[in-house]
Design an enzyme around this catalytic site. Structure first.
Site, short mmCIF file in Angstrom:
data_model
loop_
_atom_site.label_atom_id
_atom_site.label_comp_id
_atom_site.label_asym_id
_atom_site.label_seq_id
_atom_site.Cartn_x
_atom_site.Cartn_y
_atom_site.Cartn_z
N ASP A 178 11.20 -5.01 -5.92
CA ASP A 178 10.83 -5.39 -4.56
C ASP A 178 9.41 -5.96 -4.56
O ASP A 178 9.01 -6.60 -5.54
CB ASP A 178 10.94 -4.16 -3.65
CG ASP A 178 11.31 -4.49 -2.22
OD1 ASP A 178 10.53 -5.22 -1.57
OD2 ASP A 178 12.34 -4.00 -1.74
N HIS A 211 7.10 -4.15 2.52
CA HIS A 211 8.55 -4.13 2.34
C HIS A 211 8.98 -3.16 1.24
O HIS A 211 9.87 -2.32 1.44
CB HIS A 211 9.03 -5.55 2.03
CG HIS A 211 10.51 -5.72 2.03
ND1 HIS A 211 11.29 -5.47 0.91
CD2 HIS A 211 11.37 -6.14 2.99
CE1 HIS A 211 12.56 -5.73 1.20
NE2 HIS A 211 12.63 -6.13 2.45
N SER A 375 17.89 -5.14 4.12
CA SER A 375 16.91 -4.55 3.21
C SER A 375 16.78 -3.06 3.43
O SER A 375 16.43 -2.32 2.50
CB SER A 375 15.52 -5.19 3.44
OG SER A 375 15.33 -6.33 2.65
#
Length: 439
Positions: A178, A211, A375
């Site tokens: 990620d 994220h 996600s």
């Protein structure tokens, strides 16, 4: 029941569905429950490539440097399973790859495709909802009134992840591929393994985006993550690799991370909350390698709302994950279609001032935040894979079969294109039984 068995106090929603087709919900008769609101799908991103770069695999013994020079390219770096070539004219990377693929000794050649993370960009929401709640009752006794902030948690559905039931497992590792993670976040104290930053080519996979910290927290946070709530956090470590930066996530970084994760001792599953519109051969090779090592590759299905699954989730050897709402409907932004494997809660935020309906997890600054997207759904499955492997010892195909086979069937009976095998049920995946009534 609320996400992970608990309700978190409100914070400002930070990630919201783009481009609503209507600013109001529609109600049936005098019901107080609004029908599902279906925003217009976001446009699918065009397949971006990294400027001037081509990936190539040659047969064993071939003179890679000579092959590259013959096409006006040079070898920048050789990695496991492929090499990175520089020198293609910007804008002509696809042509350069096709030309190279036709040369003797070349197995395949392709541009270095750039993937994007699959959380909804909150900036897109401003075009339709500049402020305040965006949904009102339009019929019935509450017509004209805004939906209450508690709406997103009524009649809710989650993965039945009861607190503290999976504390007796053994040590396992899952992978985060990620934007990196906050390596010092209290949610992960002593449980993160620092892998490589393949984007910047160094050994510091620290998150500079939020994220990756959020997806890692969803998988294995001490308090809000799947493993933490189940009581298995102490047994689940996370191997963190950074593959994304400001320009996106190049496949050259992604496939290097997949291979490295597959080789990490004790690793049973890895999470890729990112994607693009078509699969690269480099990704296909790397996922096949992970499968050969009995390691699951779990990836988000994408957020365009389109009826096709994004890649690399589209690979048959990967587990593709769509996003559901707390009312067990497919989130309007979630991609779906042939090859979809499973669904999981990914958040469905109803306002830019109220967080309920989103997924709550860690951020890069030692705190927490709300986000939504496929996600956020994929790491629910990856975290569950870690807990199941810890408690049962299952790996590889057996682990995959347990997760898919214990999902709550939604939509058409059996496997379907909207929900795959159904919505993830963590408790049943771990115990192979249903949660006690009333839990």
């Amino acid at each position: 029941m609320t996400v992970h068995g608990r309700l978190i106090p409100g914070l400002a929603a930070l990630a919201l569905v783009a481009a609503c087709s209507s600013e109001s919900a529609t109600l049936t008769s005098d019901s107080d429950q609004p029908d599902a609101v279906v925003p217009a799908p976001m446009a699918v991103r065009s397949e971006e490539v990294w400027p001037g770069r081509v990936l190539v695999r040659v047969v064993e013994g071939a003179d890679l440097a000579s092959i590259a020079r013959g096409r006006g390219l040079e070898v920048a770096e050789s990695r496991r399973g492929f090499a990175i070539l520089h020198g293609a004219a910007v804008g002509n990377e696809r042509r350069a790859a096709r030309d190279l693929a036709g040369q003797a000794g070349v197995v395949w050649a392709e541009p270095d495709y750039v993937r994007q993370t699959d959380a909804i960009d909150p900036k897109l929401w401003a075009f339709k909802n500049p402020g305040g709640l965006n949904m009102k009752f339009t019929t019935g006794k509450n017509s004209g009134q805004f939906l209450p902030s508690s709406y997103a948690s009524t009649a809710d559905a989650d993965e039945d992840n009861l607190e503290g039931y999976a504390t007796s497992g053994s040590a396992v590792v899952i992978g985060s591929i990620d934007t990196g993670a906050d390596m010092d976040h209290p949610e992960f104290t002593g449980r993160l393994i620092a892998g490589r930053d393949w984007y910047n080519n160094d050994n510091d996979p620290s998150d500079d985006d939020n994220h990756g910290s959020h997806t890692t927290g969803t998988m294995a946070g001490n308090t809000v993550g799947v493993a933490g709530v189940a009581g298995a956090a102490a047994n689940v470590r996370v191997y963190v690799q950074k593959v994304c930066g400001r320009r996106g996530c190049p496949t050259s970084a992604i496939v290097s991370a997949i291979r490295a994760a597959a080789d990490q001792p004790g690793l049973v599953a890895m999470n890729l909350s990112l994607g693009g519109s078509s699969e690269s051969q480099a990704e296909k090779d790397a996922i096949a390698y992970a499968k050969s090592k009995n390691v699951l590759v779990i990836a988000s299905a994408g957020n365009s709302g389109a009826g096709t699954v994004a890649c690399p989730a589209c690979d048959p050897n990967a587990i593709s994950v769509a996003s559901t709402t707390w009312q067990d409907t497919r989130a309007s932004y979630s991609q779906y279609g042939s090859g979809l494997d499973i669904s999981a809660p990914g958040g469905n935020c109803y306002s830019n001032t109220t967080p309920e309906g989103c997924i709550y997890s860690a951020n890069k600054s030692g705190g927490f935040m709300w986000m939504q997207g496929t996600s956020m759904a994929a790491p629910q499955v990856t975290g569950t894979a870690g807990v199941v492997a810890s408690v049962t010892g299952l790996t590889g195909d057996a682990l995959r079969a347990r997760i898919l086979g214990t999902a709550d069937d939604l939509g058409a009976s059996g496997n379907d294109t909207q929900f795959g095998a159904g919505r993830l049920n963590t408790y049943r995946a771990v115990t192979n039984s249903s949660a006690p009534a009333g839990q």
